[in-house]
Write an enzyme that holds these catalytic residues in place. Structure first.
Site, PDB file in Angstrom:
ATOM      1  N   ASP A  35      40.196  36.267  32.774  1.00 52.55           N
ATOM      2  CA  ASP A  35      40.010  37.684  32.432  1.00 52.55           C
ATOM      3  C   ASP A  35      38.895  37.787  31.398  1.00 52.55           C
ATOM      4  O   ASP A  35      38.717  36.891  30.574  1.00 52.55           O
ATOM      5  CB  ASP A  35      41.318  38.247  31.853  1.00 52.55           C
ATOM      6  N   VAL A  62      34.123  38.180  35.946  1.00 50.89           N
ATOM      7  CA  VAL A  62      34.057  37.851  37.382  1.00 50.89           C
ATOM      8  C   VAL A  62      32.668  38.079  37.980  1.00 50.89           C
ATOM      9  O   VAL A  62      32.392  37.605  39.084  1.00 50.89           O
ATOM     10  CB  VAL A  62      35.115  38.612  38.225  1.00 50.89           C
ATOM     11  N   SER A 139      42.593  48.398  47.785  1.00 48.94           N
ATOM     12  CA  SER A 139      43.159  49.706  47.425  1.00 48.94           C
ATOM     13  C   SER A 139      43.337  50.489  48.720  1.00 48.94           C
ATOM     14  O   SER A 139      42.738  50.139  49.751  1.00 48.94           O
ATOM     15  CB  SER A 139      42.156  50.436  46.525  1.00 48.94           C
ATOM     16  N   TYR A 152      33.749  53.473  43.764  1.00 45.87           N
ATOM     17  CA  TYR A 152      34.961  52.643  43.783  1.00 45.87           C
ATOM     18  C   TYR A 152      35.390  52.393  45.225  1.00 45.87           C
ATOM     19  O   TYR A 152      35.672  51.261  45.634  1.00 45.87           O
ATOM     20  CB  TYR A 152      36.063  53.369  43.003  1.00 45.87           C
ATOM     21  N   LYS A 156      35.664  48.889  47.405  1.00 48.89           N
ATOM     22  CA  LYS A 156      36.937  48.417  47.974  1.00 48.89           C
ATOM     23  C   LYS A 156      36.811  48.219  49.492  1.00 48.89           C
ATOM     24  O   LYS A 156      37.428  47.313  50.060  1.00 48.89           O
ATOM     25  CB  LYS A 156      38.067  49.386  47.624  1.00 48.89           C
ATOM     26  N   VAL A 185      49.068  52.709  41.131  1.00 44.20           N
ATOM     27  CA  VAL A 185      50.062  51.805  40.549  1.00 44.20           C
ATOM     28  C   VAL A 185      50.141  52.124  39.063  1.00 44.20           C
ATOM     29  O   VAL A 185      49.111  52.409  38.433  1.00 44.20           O
ATOM     30  CB  VAL A 185      49.629  50.326  40.732  1.00 44.20           C
TER      31      VAL A 185
HETATM   32  P1  NAD Z   1      43.990  47.070  34.625  1.00 44.73           P
HETATM   33  O1  NAD Z   1      42.839  47.756  33.991  1.00 44.73           O
HETATM   34  O2  NAD Z   1      45.359  47.294  34.075  1.00 44.73           O
HETATM   35  O3  NAD Z   1      43.727  45.488  34.627  1.00 44.73           O
HETATM   36  C1  NAD Z   1      42.503  44.976  35.086  1.00 44.73           C
HETATM   37  C2  NAD Z   1      42.244  43.630  34.418  1.00 44.73           C
HETATM   38  O4  NAD Z   1      41.010  43.133  34.951  1.00 44.73           O
HETATM   39  C3  NAD Z   1      42.077  43.743  32.899  1.00 44.73           C
HETATM   40  O5  NAD Z   1      42.796  42.715  32.239  1.00 44.73           O
HETATM   41  C4  NAD Z   1      40.579  43.582  32.693  1.00 44.73           C
HETATM   42  O6  NAD Z   1      40.244  42.999  31.440  1.00 44.73           O
HETATM   43  C5  NAD Z   1      40.208  42.693  33.865  1.00 44.73           C
HETATM   44  N1  NAD Z   1      38.800  42.836  34.219  1.00 44.73           N
HETATM   45  C6  NAD Z   1      38.118  43.975  34.454  1.00 44.73           C
HETATM   46  N2  NAD Z   1      36.839  43.718  34.707  1.00 44.73           N
HETATM   47  C7  NAD Z   1      36.703  42.368  34.630  1.00 44.73           C
HETATM   48  C8  NAD Z   1      35.603  41.494  34.775  1.00 44.73           C
HETATM   49  N3  NAD Z   1      34.357  41.961  35.035  1.00 44.73           N
HETATM   50  N4  NAD Z   1      35.804  40.178  34.651  1.00 44.73           N
HETATM   51  C9  NAD Z   1      37.042  39.690  34.356  1.00 44.73           C
HETATM   52  N5  NAD Z   1      38.117  40.467  34.187  1.00 44.73           N
HETATM   53  C10 NAD Z   1      37.941  41.803  34.316  1.00 44.73           C
HETATM   54  O7  NAD Z   1      43.910  47.458  36.162  1.00 44.73           O
HETATM   55  P2  NAD Z   1      44.986  47.336  37.358  1.00 44.73           P
HETATM   56  O8  NAD Z   1      45.464  48.697  37.633  1.00 44.73           O
HETATM   57  O9  NAD Z   1      45.944  46.250  37.106  1.00 44.73           O
HETATM   58  O10 NAD Z   1      44.013  46.948  38.557  1.00 44.73           O
HETATM   59  C11 NAD Z   1      43.982  45.643  39.122  1.00 44.73           C
HETATM   60  C12 NAD Z   1      43.330  45.730  40.486  1.00 44.73           C
HETATM   61  O11 NAD Z   1      44.092  46.570  41.336  1.00 44.73           O
HETATM   62  C13 NAD Z   1      41.913  46.315  40.452  1.00 44.73           C
HETATM   63  O12 NAD Z   1      41.106  45.628  41.377  1.00 44.73           O
HETATM   64  C14 NAD Z   1      42.140  47.742  40.891  1.00 44.73           C
HETATM   65  O13 NAD Z   1      40.977  48.298  41.472  1.00 44.73           O
HETATM   66  C15 NAD Z   1      43.254  47.555  41.890  1.00 44.73           C
HETATM   67  N6  NAD Z   1      44.038  48.750  42.154  1.00 44.73           N
HETATM   68  C16 NAD Z   1      44.631  49.422  41.129  1.00 44.73           C
HETATM   69  C17 NAD Z   1      45.373  50.567  41.413  1.00 44.73           C
HETATM   70  C18 NAD Z   1      46.051  51.363  40.320  1.00 44.73           C
HETATM   71  O14 NAD Z   1      46.440  52.516  40.560  1.00 44.73           O
HETATM   72  N7  NAD Z   1      46.255  50.826  39.135  1.00 44.73           N
HETATM   73  C19 NAD Z   1      45.508  51.009  42.738  1.00 44.73           C
HETATM   74  C20 NAD Z   1      44.896  50.278  43.754  1.00 44.73           C
HETATM   75  C21 NAD Z   1      44.173  49.158  43.451  1.00 44.73           C
END
Ligand code: NAD
Length: 254
Positions: A35, A62, A139, A152, A156, A185
């Site tokens: 992370d 990443v 997503s 976004y 995806k 989520v």
């Molecule tokens: P979040 O913000 O709670 O967690 C994301 C994590 O990724 C964080 O710890 C952040 O530091 C890390 N991160 C972000 N950019 C980074 C980078 N460039 N390099 C390394 N680490 C990095 O988000 P989440 O809701 O847990 O989302 C996780 C995944 O699920 C994402 O890909 C998001 O697009 C996807 N997603 C989320 C939702 C939602 O509603 N929360 C819905 C569908 C998909």
């Protein structure tokens, strides 16, 4: 769970990635979290190790191809092999084309799509050796348009295409590649989105889900665990919707 099962999870510092890394560790996997938030991913690893699990923490971005590959290689050097990789790191980029700068577009593509490519690139040689499993979190915006989320949504969709292509390219080598597609989520990302968008946005997105609520991070984590493990041994190139029926068809709330 075999002691020889090791998995690398990006985005393990928060939300879905943290829930996934924790669930896998609690099910006996050795888990390497990666992370850009070093404190958060270290906290994850410390918590797992303090209760007798096995976890490593890597701080990195990443979008940095070499950093991802190096962390994967060091994980393999530490535990001997890699049997799973989960691409979860991602960022929200809210807006339609006229709201977004080119930099916003590039940032979304870079983290949300190229970040998945970088993990695939770093992990695949090891997954081919172990006949392992690759899972990406896309997503519902990876399978349908998303009003007000153009960059976004485009990123995806790229993830879905990438993972389907990996399924075709590497299934013959015993590597399975699948993608999980959640609707909203309950994570810090969703909170940030709803704190910055118009009042009523959260209620709108909740009401168009037939099950009438958002997903919990652990519900996504369980889908990832299924796709990593032996219960999905012939599942390859699949989109796994965790959306309470949100993409099943046009839903008219009562
Ligand atoms: P979040 O913000 O709670 O967690 C994301 C994590 O990724 C964080 O710890 C952040 O530091 C890390 N991160 C972000 N950019 C980074 C980078 N460039 N390099 C390394 N680490 C990095 O988000 P989440 O809701 O847990 O989302 C996780 C995944 O699920 C994402 O890909 C998001 O697009 C996807 N997603 C989320 C939702 C939602 O509603 N929360 C819905 C569908 C998909």
């Amino acid at each position: 769970m075999s002691n020889s099962t090791t998995v690398f999870v990006t985005g393990a510092g928060s939300g879905i990635g943290r829930a996934t890394a924790t669930l896998l560790a609690d099910r006996g996997y050795a888990v390497a979290g990666f992370d850009r938030n070093g404190a958060a991913v270290t906290e994850f690893a410390d918590e797992i190790n303090s209760r007798g699990g096995r976890a490593l923490a890597w701080e990195g971005d990443v979008t940095d191809t070499a950093a991802v590959a190096s962390a994967v290689d060091q994980t393999v050097a530490h535990w001997g092999h890699l049997t799973g990789a989960v691409a979860c790191a991602g960022i929200e980029v809210v807006g339609g084309v006229l709201d977004l700068d080119f930099e916003d577009w590039q940032r979304s593509l870079s983290v949300n799509a190229s970040g998945v490519f970088n993990l695939a690139k770093g992990a695949l040689p090891h997954l081919i050796t172990s006949r392992g499993s690759f899972v990406a979190i896309a997503s519902d915006a990876g399978t349908e348009g998303a009003q007000g989320y153009a960059a976004y949504c485009a990123a995806k969709h790229a993830v879905v295409g990438l993972v389907k292509s990996m399924a075709l390219d590497h299934g013959v080598q015993g590597v399975r590649s699948n993608v999980v597609c959640p609707s909203f989520v309950e994570t810090p990302m969703a909170t940030r989105i709803f704190d910055s968008t118009a009042p009523g946005e959260a209620e709108f997105y909740r009401d168009v889900i037939p099950m009438g609520r958002f997903a919990l991070p652990d519900e996504v984590a369980k889908a990832v665990a299924h796709l990593l493990g032996p219960d999905s041994s012939f599942t390859n190139g699949m989109l796994y919707a965790i959306d309470g029926g949100g993409t099943a068809g046009f839903y008219r709330p009562a």
